[in-house]
Scaffold this motif. Sequence first.
Motif, PDB file in Angstrom:
ATOM      1  N   GLY A   1      38.306  34.384  38.975  1.00 59.87           N
ATOM      2  CA  GLY A   1      37.907  35.792  38.889  1.00 59.87           C
ATOM      3  C   GLY A   1      38.942  36.636  38.174  1.00 59.87           C
TER       4      GLY A   1
ATOM      5  N   GLY B 197      38.918  40.020  37.592  1.00 54.34           N
ATOM      6  CA  GLY B 197      38.880  41.469  37.821  1.00 54.34           C
ATOM      7  C   GLY B 197      40.273  41.925  38.234  1.00 54.34           C
ATOM      8  N   ILE B 198      40.347  43.133  38.779  1.00 52.14           N
ATOM      9  CA  ILE B 198      41.659  43.684  39.143  1.00 52.14           C
ATOM     10  C   ILE B 198      42.319  42.843  40.244  1.00 52.14           C
ATOM     11  CG2 ILE B 198      40.788  45.306  40.908  1.00 52.14           C
ATOM     12  CD1 ILE B 198      43.458  46.325  38.443  1.00 52.14           C
ATOM     13  N   THR B 199      41.516  42.287  41.169  1.00 50.68           N
ATOM     14  CA  THR B 199      42.105  41.523  42.274  1.00 50.68           C
ATOM     15  C   THR B 199      42.765  40.260  41.726  1.00 50.68           C
ATOM     16  OG1 THR B 199      40.303  42.338  43.656  1.00 50.68           O
ATOM     17  CG2 THR B 199      41.627  40.568  44.573  1.00 50.68           C
TER      18      THR B 199
ATOM     19  N   GLU C 171      38.165  33.182  34.351  1.00 50.41           N
ATOM     20  CA  GLU C 171      37.109  34.209  34.422  1.00 50.41           C
ATOM     21  C   GLU C 171      35.855  33.709  33.703  1.00 50.41           C
ATOM     22  OE1 GLU C 171      36.244  37.374  35.611  1.00 50.41           O
ATOM     23  OE2 GLU C 171      34.463  36.991  34.394  1.00 50.41           O
ATOM     24  N   LYS C 172      34.698  33.849  34.370  1.00 57.55           N
ATOM     25  CA  LYS C 172      33.484  33.257  33.795  1.00 57.55           C
ATOM     26  C   LYS C 172      32.911  34.058  32.627  1.00 57.55           C
ATOM     27  CE  LYS C 172      29.828  35.183  36.755  1.00 57.55           C
ATOM     28  NZ  LYS C 172      28.534  34.954  37.306  1.00 57.55           N
TER      29      LYS C 172
ATOM     30  N   THR D 168      32.940  44.309  38.696  1.00 55.25           N
ATOM     31  CA  THR D 168      33.104  45.672  39.218  1.00 55.25           C
ATOM     32  C   THR D 168      34.291  46.386  38.573  1.00 55.25           C
ATOM     33  OG1 THR D 168      32.202  44.856  41.300  1.00 55.25           O
ATOM     34  CG2 THR D 168      33.317  46.961  41.387  1.00 55.25           C
ATOM     35  N   SER D 169      35.293  45.638  38.139  1.00 62.78           N
ATOM     36  CA  SER D 169      36.514  46.275  37.642  1.00 62.78           C
ATOM     37  C   SER D 169      36.359  46.972  36.298  1.00 62.78           C
ATOM     38  CB  SER D 169      37.652  45.256  37.602  1.00 62.78           C
ATOM     39  OG  SER D 169      37.885  44.761  38.900  1.00 62.78           O
TER      40      SER D 169
ATOM     41  N   THR E 207      34.651  54.249  39.699  1.00 64.39           N
ATOM     42  CA  THR E 207      34.806  55.680  39.361  1.00 64.39           C
ATOM     43  C   THR E 207      36.071  55.887  38.533  1.00 64.39           C
ATOM     44  OG1 THR E 207      33.680  56.188  41.445  1.00 64.39           O
ATOM     45  CG2 THR E 207      34.774  58.015  40.376  1.00 64.39           C
TER      46      THR E 207
ATOM     47  N   LEU F 211      39.288  55.874  39.373  1.00 65.75           N
ATOM     48  CA  LEU F 211      40.343  56.702  39.956  1.00 65.75           C
ATOM     49  C   LEU F 211      41.317  55.818  40.715  1.00 65.75           C
ATOM     50  CD1 LEU F 211      38.279  59.684  41.428  1.00 65.75           C
ATOM     51  CD2 LEU F 211      39.802  59.762  39.451  1.00 65.75           C
TER      52      LEU F 211
ATOM     53  N   VAL G 208      33.996  28.599  36.958  1.00 64.69           N
ATOM     54  CA  VAL G 208      34.264  27.569  37.971  1.00 64.69           C
ATOM     55  C   VAL G 208      32.927  27.183  38.605  1.00 64.69           C
ATOM     56  CG1 VAL G 208      35.345  27.133  40.201  1.00 64.69           C
ATOM     57  CG2 VAL G 208      36.647  28.243  38.376  1.00 64.69           C
TER      58      VAL G 208
ATOM     59  N   PRO H 175      32.029  40.636  43.901  1.00 67.46           N
ATOM     60  CA  PRO H 175      30.654  40.493  44.415  1.00 67.46           C
ATOM     61  C   PRO H 175      30.153  39.045  44.446  1.00 67.46           C
ATOM     62  CG  PRO H 175      30.785  42.213  42.745  1.00 67.46           C
ATOM     63  CD  PRO H 175      32.115  41.544  42.750  1.00 67.46           C
TER      64      PRO H 175
ATOM     65  N   ARG I 219      29.953  47.125  44.942  1.00 69.66           N
ATOM     66  CA  ARG I 219      31.143  47.057  45.817  1.00 69.66           C
ATOM     67  C   ARG I 219      31.056  45.780  46.654  1.00 69.66           C
ATOM     68  NH1 ARG I 219      28.868  51.972  46.124  1.00 69.66           N
ATOM     69  NH2 ARG I 219      30.054  53.722  45.287  1.00 69.66           N
TER      70      ARG I 219
ATOM     71  N   GLY J 298      38.294  45.931  49.611  1.00 69.37           N
ATOM     72  CA  GLY J 298      39.428  46.532  48.928  1.00 69.37           C
ATOM     73  C   GLY J 298      39.049  47.521  47.840  1.00 69.37           C
TER      74      GLY J 298
ATOM     75  N   LEU K 101      40.348  49.212  43.800  1.00 61.99           N
ATOM     76  CA  LEU K 101      41.130  49.073  42.576  1.00 61.99           C
ATOM     77  C   LEU K 101      42.596  49.438  42.864  1.00 61.99           C
ATOM     78  CD1 LEU K 101      40.135  48.817  39.563  1.00 61.99           C
ATOM     79  CD2 LEU K 101      40.158  51.293  39.482  1.00 61.99           C
ATOM     80  N   THR K 102      42.754  50.560  43.550  1.00 60.50           N
ATOM     81  CA  THR K 102      44.078  51.117  43.834  1.00 60.50           C
ATOM     82  C   THR K 102      44.965  50.172  44.644  1.00 60.50           C
ATOM     83  OG1 THR K 102      42.891  53.210  43.949  1.00 60.50           O
ATOM     84  CG2 THR K 102      45.183  53.237  44.682  1.00 60.50           C
TER      85      THR K 102
HETATM   86  P1  FAD Z   1      35.439  42.089  40.094  1.00 59.36           P
HETATM   87  O1  FAD Z   1      36.014  43.134  39.250  1.00 59.36           O
HETATM   88  O2  FAD Z   1      33.961  42.081  40.229  1.00 59.36           O
HETATM   89  O3  FAD Z   1      35.930  40.712  39.496  1.00 59.36           O
HETATM   90  C1  FAD Z   1      35.400  39.484  39.907  1.00 59.36           C
HETATM   91  C2  FAD Z   1      35.296  38.601  38.673  1.00 59.36           C
HETATM   92  O4  FAD Z   1      35.002  37.265  39.076  1.00 59.36           O
HETATM   93  C3  FAD Z   1      34.166  39.016  37.728  1.00 59.36           C
HETATM   94  O5  FAD Z   1      34.706  39.409  36.494  1.00 59.36           O
HETATM   95  C4  FAD Z   1      33.294  37.772  37.606  1.00 59.36           C
HETATM   96  O6  FAD Z   1      32.787  37.554  36.317  1.00 59.36           O
HETATM   97  C5  FAD Z   1      34.266  36.658  38.029  1.00 59.36           C
HETATM   98  N1  FAD Z   1      33.591  35.464  38.532  1.00 59.36           N
HETATM   99  C6  FAD Z   1      32.536  35.394  39.382  1.00 59.36           C
HETATM  100  N2  FAD Z   1      32.188  34.113  39.618  1.00 59.36           N
HETATM  101  C7  FAD Z   1      33.038  33.339  38.892  1.00 59.36           C
HETATM  102  C8  FAD Z   1      33.169  31.936  38.704  1.00 59.36           C
HETATM  103  N3  FAD Z   1      32.359  31.071  39.314  1.00 59.36           N
HETATM  104  N4  FAD Z   1      34.130  31.476  37.867  1.00 59.36           N
HETATM  105  C9  FAD Z   1      34.970  32.339  37.230  1.00 59.36           C
HETATM  106  N5  FAD Z   1      34.873  33.689  37.381  1.00 59.36           N
HETATM  107  C10 FAD Z   1      33.931  34.184  38.208  1.00 59.36           C
HETATM  108  N6  FAD Z   1      38.285  51.577  43.683  1.00 59.36           N
HETATM  109  C11 FAD Z   1      39.264  52.480  43.453  1.00 59.36           C
HETATM  110  O7  FAD Z   1      40.426  52.249  43.776  1.00 59.36           O
HETATM  111  N7  FAD Z   1      39.013  53.670  42.826  1.00 59.36           N
HETATM  112  C12 FAD Z   1      37.764  54.048  42.459  1.00 59.36           C
HETATM  113  O8  FAD Z   1      37.575  55.093  41.862  1.00 59.36           O
HETATM  114  C13 FAD Z   1      36.709  53.157  42.753  1.00 59.36           C
HETATM  115  N8  FAD Z   1      35.442  53.485  42.447  1.00 59.36           N
HETATM  116  C14 FAD Z   1      34.436  52.592  42.641  1.00 59.36           C
HETATM  117  C15 FAD Z   1      33.149  52.964  42.263  1.00 59.36           C
HETATM  118  C16 FAD Z   1      32.112  52.029  42.331  1.00 59.36           C
HETATM  119  C17 FAD Z   1      30.732  52.420  41.909  1.00 59.36           C
HETATM  120  C18 FAD Z   1      32.393  50.716  42.778  1.00 59.36           C
HETATM  121  C19 FAD Z   1      31.282  49.714  42.785  1.00 59.36           C
HETATM  122  C20 FAD Z   1      33.651  50.359  43.204  1.00 59.36           C
HETATM  123  C21 FAD Z   1      34.696  51.300  43.140  1.00 59.36           C
HETATM  124  N9  FAD Z   1      36.003  50.987  43.535  1.00 59.36           N
HETATM  125  C22 FAD Z   1      37.010  51.878  43.339  1.00 59.36           C
HETATM  126  C23 FAD Z   1      36.329  49.671  44.090  1.00 59.36           C
HETATM  127  C24 FAD Z   1      36.864  48.732  43.004  1.00 59.36           C
HETATM  128  O9  FAD Z   1      36.251  48.969  41.765  1.00 59.36           O
HETATM  129  C25 FAD Z   1      36.653  47.273  43.401  1.00 59.36           C
HETATM  130  O10 FAD Z   1      37.178  47.079  44.687  1.00 59.36           O
HETATM  131  C26 FAD Z   1      37.347  46.303  42.442  1.00 59.36           C
HETATM  132  O11 FAD Z   1      37.047  46.587  41.105  1.00 59.36           O
HETATM  133  C27 FAD Z   1      36.926  44.867  42.758  1.00 59.36           C
HETATM  134  O12 FAD Z   1      37.624  44.027  41.889  1.00 59.36           O
HETATM  135  P2  FAD Z   1      37.539  42.448  42.001  1.00 59.36           P
HETATM  136  O13 FAD Z   1      38.511  41.898  41.045  1.00 59.36           O
HETATM  137  O14 FAD Z   1      37.671  42.053  43.422  1.00 59.36           O
HETATM  138  O15 FAD Z   1      36.048  42.103  41.575  1.00 59.36           O
END
Ligand code: FAD
Length: 552
Positions: A27, A29-31, A50-51, A58-59, A63, A65, A195, A232, A343, A375, A377-378
């Motif tokens: 994955g 994203g930001i995490t 990353e797929k 989501t990243s 919003t 912020l 993966v 997600p 989310r 969790g 982004l922040t």
């Molecule tokens: P993701 O960004 O979804 O990354 C997961 C990645 O895993 C994806 O890119 C996906 O393609 C990859 N993946 C999936 N399956 C596989 C696989 N089998 N093999 C390889 N890769 C795979 N937080 C804040 O701090 N401030 C905000 O203003 C804020 N606003 C928000 C507004 C909305 C509408 C939403 C929905 C969320 C908001 N958040 C905010 C929360 C924040 O955006 C999320 O918590 C964060 O982006 C999640 O990041 P992630 O890396 O966990 O997931």
Amino acid sequence: MSKMSALDRSELISELKDTDWDLIIIGGGITGAGILLDGVTRGLKTILIEKQDFAWGTSSRSTKLIHGGLRYLKQLEIGLVREVGMERAIVYKNARHIVRPERMLLPIVENGSLGKTTSAIGLWIYDWLADVDKEERRIMLTREETLKAEEKLNADILIGGGLYYEYRTDDARLTIEIIKKAVELGGAAINYAEVSGFIYQNEQIVGVKMIDCLKNENIGVNGKCVVNATGPWVDKVRKLDEPMIRGKRLQLTKGVHLVVPKEKLNLNQSVYFDVAEDGRMIFCIPRAEIVYMGTTDTMYESQVDQPTTTMKDVKYILTAVNHMFPGTDLKPTDIISTWAGLRPLIHEDGKDPSELSRKDEIFISKRGLISIAGGKLTGYRKMSERILKEIKKKNEQFGIEQDIGPSQSKEIPVSGNTFGSEEEMSAHLDALINKAKEHEHRIKQLFFRYGSNTDQIIEMAQQHTLNEGTSFEQALIFAEVDYAIKNEMVLTMSDFCIRRTGMLYFDPIRLIENLEQIADAMQEILGWSNEKKDEEMRLVRLAHRMVLDFQD
Ligand code: FAD
């Protein structure tokens, strides 16, 4: 080889196969990005897989912020407010060029969810919990002062207001700048690699099965520890390891944002206000030539890969905005772009979407898959610290000897931030503008995307202007595309137009105007055929149509 160059992907794939990794992160994203940086700087040989494209999930759809989560005070999530509040100061220091202070107006209205006294106390507690700098602490306003700050507000319901600070970012750029830094420090990251399963030994995970999505090739990658940071998709990936997952599961909720041109809603600053019909809160955030508004928060059970904006989402946001700014009368036809994100929250019985906690949680499977969900982004840095703690525990349990040093990410600036202070950063920007004064607007735009790496783009554009006899503006487009391909692993036009530059969301008109030129640059650098170029352009036009196709 440059490990973040799309041109050196084959070498990267070879390295991937030939290395015994300490840590594999699924994955991008930001995490995942945060864990990559933490892992690498604590001495682990770490790879992120990353797929799709980095920040494709989501990243790139939040919003945008970096905030202390004022609204979580209403839910009494004091610990969460404190943690993300403290974190925002660290993220700002480490990513100055993409995390910018944003003055926020909180109007207080009749029958709103926050009264005058509760807002004053709430904002005071917020300042205190987040240890906010003196000059950014809240100021409470009278009704007249609030109207002076924002004359378009609904005077009929207004009773006062508060001014406070949040930090605005570009989520996808923050993610890529963290990944670039981690790779610069010895990590590895690959996009378009999915993966599809795990490799086991003695009933424990010792690697992943991966598909190179560009070549449709199956590859085995060996690693001592595997972390599932797929937002997600966390449950989907957990099911690759244990088809019937035990314990907690995800609950996705959808959030939508709408974009209108600045002329349609010309605000003096960002505004954060109550929605009359349900007491939720909505942001209106000006950014360059547009304003974006959101978000919604609705339960989501549909397909995860492509959440879309529906007419119901549009009506909800426009009704709220038109009520708060009665002179605006925004219509669906005023919308020039939208985005919808999911989310990855943790399911809790009987709770409404907005009541679900935003806290992150870690799940560990019987065969050793470590998954993290929830969790913000922040809070990415803290989430990665918690993951590394779990890895240490797991190592102890299995008697694996591995030296994992203390976390250093608090002190590590992301790629593009070589500035010790705001003053240093302004001086750097001024020097760049002085090189091409008539292009000040465009140079600023680049600078707040790439920070000190903008130097490379401008140098290349100057060179290109001399050699090819093109205009500086055209040369800048070529140089930016070139930089993104060779330093940010851009492989498709959508990578560039949606996640590296945000043009689809923030500048869709210029995107369509410049589409052909961007495509020409990508064709030249990546050696595309004419058919490939046409297909790539078609996909961006389709993405542009899709964000404006509001289904019921
Ligand atoms: P993701 O960004 O979804 O990354 C997961 C990645 O895993 C994806 O890119 C996906 O393609 C990859 N993946 C999936 N399956 C596989 C696989 N089998 N093999 C390889 N890769 C795979 N937080 C804040 O701090 N401030 C905000 O203003 C804020 N606003 C928000 C507004 C909305 C509408 C939403 C929905 C969320 C908001 N958040 C905010 C929360 C924040 O955006 C999320 O918590 C964060 O982006 C999640 O990041 P992630 O890396 O966990 O997931």
